[in-house]
Design a protein around this motif. Sequence first.
Motif, mmCIF file in Angstrom:
data_model
loop_
_atom_site.group_PDB
_atom_site.id
_atom_site.type_symbol
_atom_site.label_atom_id
_atom_site.label_comp_id
_atom_site.label_asym_id
_atom_site.label_seq_id
_atom_site.Cartn_x
_atom_site.Cartn_y
_atom_site.Cartn_z
ATOM 1 N N ALA A 90 -19.110 12.018 -7.743
ATOM 2 C CA ALA A 90 -17.816 12.043 -7.535
ATOM 3 C C ALA A 90 -17.033 10.848 -7.148
ATOM 4 C CB ALA A 90 -17.432 13.194 -6.567
ATOM 5 N N GLN A 91 -15.753 10.687 -7.655
ATOM 6 C CA GLN A 91 -15.104 9.686 -7.226
ATOM 7 C C GLN A 91 -14.459 9.788 -5.825
ATOM 8 O OE1 GLN A 91 -14.459 11.940 -9.634
ATOM 9 N NE2 GLN A 91 -12.106 12.407 -9.466
ATOM 10 N N SER A 92 -14.012 8.512 -5.360
ATOM 11 C CA SER A 92 -13.469 8.637 -4.380
ATOM 12 C C SER A 92 -12.555 7.274 -4.126
ATOM 13 C CB SER A 92 -14.268 8.404 -2.987
ATOM 14 O OG SER A 92 -15.062 7.171 -2.858
ATOM 15 N N VAL A 93 -11.592 7.189 -3.222
ATOM 16 C CA VAL A 93 -10.512 6.369 -2.813
ATOM 17 C C VAL A 93 -10.317 5.835 -1.380
ATOM 18 C CG1 VAL A 93 -8.279 5.470 -3.197
ATOM 19 C CG2 VAL A 93 -9.270 6.848 -5.131
ATOM 20 N N THR A 94 -10.370 4.495 -1.219
ATOM 21 C CA THR A 94 -10.255 4.198 0.259
ATOM 22 C C THR A 94 -9.149 3.346 0.416
ATOM 23 O OG1 THR A 94 -12.770 4.099 0.529
ATOM 24 C CG2 THR A 94 -11.342 3.201 2.234
ATOM 25 N N GLN A 95 -8.326 3.576 1.298
ATOM 26 C CA GLN A 95 -6.915 2.586 1.646
ATOM 27 C C GLN A 95 -7.376 2.401 3.081
ATOM 28 O OE1 GLN A 95 -4.095 5.681 -0.732
ATOM 29 N NE2 GLN A 95 -3.201 3.822 -0.099
ATOM 30 N N PRO A 96 -8.076 0.805 3.172
ATOM 31 C CA PRO A 96 -8.474 0.748 4.474
ATOM 32 C C PRO A 96 -7.362 0.606 5.582
ATOM 33 C CG PRO A 96 -9.204 -0.779 2.754
ATOM 34 C CD PRO A 96 -7.990 0.165 2.187
ATOM 35 N N ASP A 97 -6.130 0.256 5.247
ATOM 36 C CA ASP A 97 -4.904 0.043 6.041
ATOM 37 C C ASP A 97 -4.264 1.442 6.082
ATOM 38 O OD1 ASP A 97 -4.927 -2.973 4.341
ATOM 39 O OD2 ASP A 97 -5.508 -2.803 6.633
ATOM 40 N N ILE A 98 -4.170 2.013 7.428
ATOM 41 C CA ILE A 98 -3.323 3.110 7.724
ATOM 42 C C ILE A 98 -1.846 2.933 7.719
ATOM 43 C CG2 ILE A 98 -2.944 5.006 9.255
ATOM 44 C CD1 ILE A 98 -5.903 5.109 9.855
ATOM 45 N N HIS A 99 -1.674 1.998 8.286
ATOM 46 C CA HIS A 99 -0.315 1.254 8.729
ATOM 47 C C HIS A 99 -0.110 -0.181 8.727
ATOM 48 C CE1 HIS A 99 3.511 1.580 11.645
ATOM 49 N NE2 HIS A 99 3.862 1.359 10.414
ATOM 50 N N ILE A 100 0.917 -0.645 7.829
ATOM 51 C CA ILE A 100 1.039 -1.823 7.928
ATOM 52 C C ILE A 100 2.735 -2.293 7.986
ATOM 53 C CG2 ILE A 100 1.518 -3.765 6.138
ATOM 54 C CD1 ILE A 100 -1.039 -3.410 4.872
ATOM 55 N N THR A 101 2.750 -3.291 8.728
ATOM 56 C CA THR A 101 4.257 -3.725 9.284
ATOM 57 C C THR A 101 4.363 -5.299 8.813
ATOM 58 O OG1 THR A 101 4.341 -2.314 11.162
ATOM 59 C CG2 THR A 101 5.985 -4.044 11.097
ATOM 60 N N VAL A 102 5.350 -5.528 7.904
ATOM 61 C CA VAL A 102 6.056 -6.599 7.280
ATOM 62 C C VAL A 102 7.420 -6.976 7.498
ATOM 63 C CG1 VAL A 102 4.076 -6.576 5.563
ATOM 64 C CG2 VAL A 102 6.295 -5.926 4.963
ATOM 65 N N SER A 103 7.818 -8.097 7.841
ATOM 66 C CA SER A 103 9.121 -8.473 7.982
ATOM 67 C C SER A 103 9.848 -8.381 6.368
ATOM 68 C CB SER A 103 9.512 -9.726 8.512
ATOM 69 O OG SER A 103 8.955 -9.700 9.659
ATOM 70 N N GLU A 104 11.128 -7.974 6.361
ATOM 71 C CA GLU A 104 11.932 -8.243 5.004
ATOM 72 C C GLU A 104 11.743 -9.518 4.616
ATOM 73 O OE1 GLU A 104 15.851 -6.710 5.307
ATOM 74 O OE2 GLU A 104 15.909 -6.227 3.202
ATOM 75 N N GLY A 105 11.479 -9.704 3.394
ATOM 76 C CA GLY A 105 11.293 -10.885 2.357
ATOM 77 C C GLY A 105 9.848 -11.472 2.366
ATOM 78 N N ALA A 106 9.187 -10.832 3.275
ATOM 79 C CA ALA A 106 7.577 -11.337 3.453
ATOM 80 C C ALA A 106 6.968 -10.503 2.176
ATOM 81 C CB ALA A 106 6.913 -11.069 4.563
ATOM 82 N N SER A 107 5.764 -11.310 1.672
ATOM 83 C CA SER A 107 4.905 -10.832 0.566
ATOM 84 C C SER A 107 4.242 -9.400 1.312
ATOM 85 C CB SER A 107 3.809 -11.934 -0.006
ATOM 86 O OG SER A 107 3.265 -12.300 1.158
ATOM 87 N N LEU A 108 3.639 -8.845 0.332
ATOM 88 C CA LEU A 108 2.897 -7.590 0.711
ATOM 89 C C LEU A 108 1.636 -7.377 -0.034
ATOM 90 C CD1 LEU A 108 2.836 -4.777 2.121
ATOM 91 C CD2 LEU A 108 4.086 -3.945 0.196
ATOM 92 N N GLU A 109 0.532 -7.024 0.607
ATOM 93 C CA GLU A 109 -0.461 -6.756 -0.359
ATOM 94 C C GLU A 109 -1.105 -5.408 0.264
ATOM 95 O OE1 GLU A 109 -3.911 -9.201 -0.902
ATOM 96 O OE2 GLU A 109 -4.256 -8.259 -2.779
ATOM 97 N N LEU A 110 -1.329 -4.179 -0.425
ATOM 98 C CA LEU A 110 -1.890 -3.032 0.106
ATOM 99 C C LEU A 110 -3.356 -2.925 -0.571
ATOM 100 C CD1 LEU A 110 1.162 -0.724 -0.052
ATOM 101 C CD2 LEU A 110 0.384 -2.085 1.919
ATOM 102 N N ARG A 111 -4.188 -2.505 0.098
ATOM 103 C CA ARG A 111 -5.502 -2.654 -0.583
ATOM 104 C C ARG A 111 -6.154 -1.115 -1.107
ATOM 105 N NH1 ARG A 111 -9.409 -4.983 3.802
ATOM 106 N NH2 ARG A 111 -7.900 -3.882 5.300
#
Lengths: 115, 113
Positions: A1-22
């Motif tokens: 069966a398929q599964s999905v993992t999102q390792p980061d529960i919560h991310i905080t960034v500053s406005e204007g900064a770059s973002l990467e969600l895994r």
Amino acid sequence: AQSVTQPDIHITVSEGASLELRCNYSYGATPYLFWYVQSPGQGLQLLLKYFSGDTLVQGIKGFEAEFKRSQSSFNLRKPSVHWSDAAEYFCAVGAGGGSNYKLTFGKGTLLTVNP
Amino acid sequence: SQTIHQWPATLVQPVGSPLSLECTVEGTSNPNLYWYRQAAGRGLQLLFYSVGIGQISSEVPQNLSASRPQDRQFILSSKKLLLSDSGFYLCAWRKRGSTDTQYFGPGTRLTVL
């Protein structure tokens, strides 16, 4: 069966900064991949999807994601985050044939944007 | 264009009371329909899906049931609510037979006291 993992529960960034969600998935064949966004108390809105072809896909609101088969990943990126991007983000994999086709979701990443 | 509606938007019910949540889709025919529950920190849990009128598949055994009395209507029910039934319930649809995008409704916030 398929599964999905999102390792980061919560991310905080500053406005204007770059973002990467895994997002990492597990599936034996080539999956269909999706990113959805959910604002508080709302339904899910599709940001982008990957079915085949170019592994870098563009979505709405300036988001993009790259499918990397060798890493079983589908990370979401945005070069400059806006305060309105604060929300919860869900990665999903679609798999199975015919009536068995289903979406499996990760548990989500909550994004906070600091001014 | 297609739209999906859910009601009510919020609901507060006592333990042991019945439940009926409704979902309707407009602008498409013969959709696949889905009920999800979302609890804090647990992502989306698929509860039921339907590929046609009267055809319901259950993903998780529980206190809930689903019905599809019409092509574009999907109902989530319970005879006696439990505290653990509290959560955010989302209905979704997808074009039948496709592997394309699944579209979500606005959701119903259920609180069982």
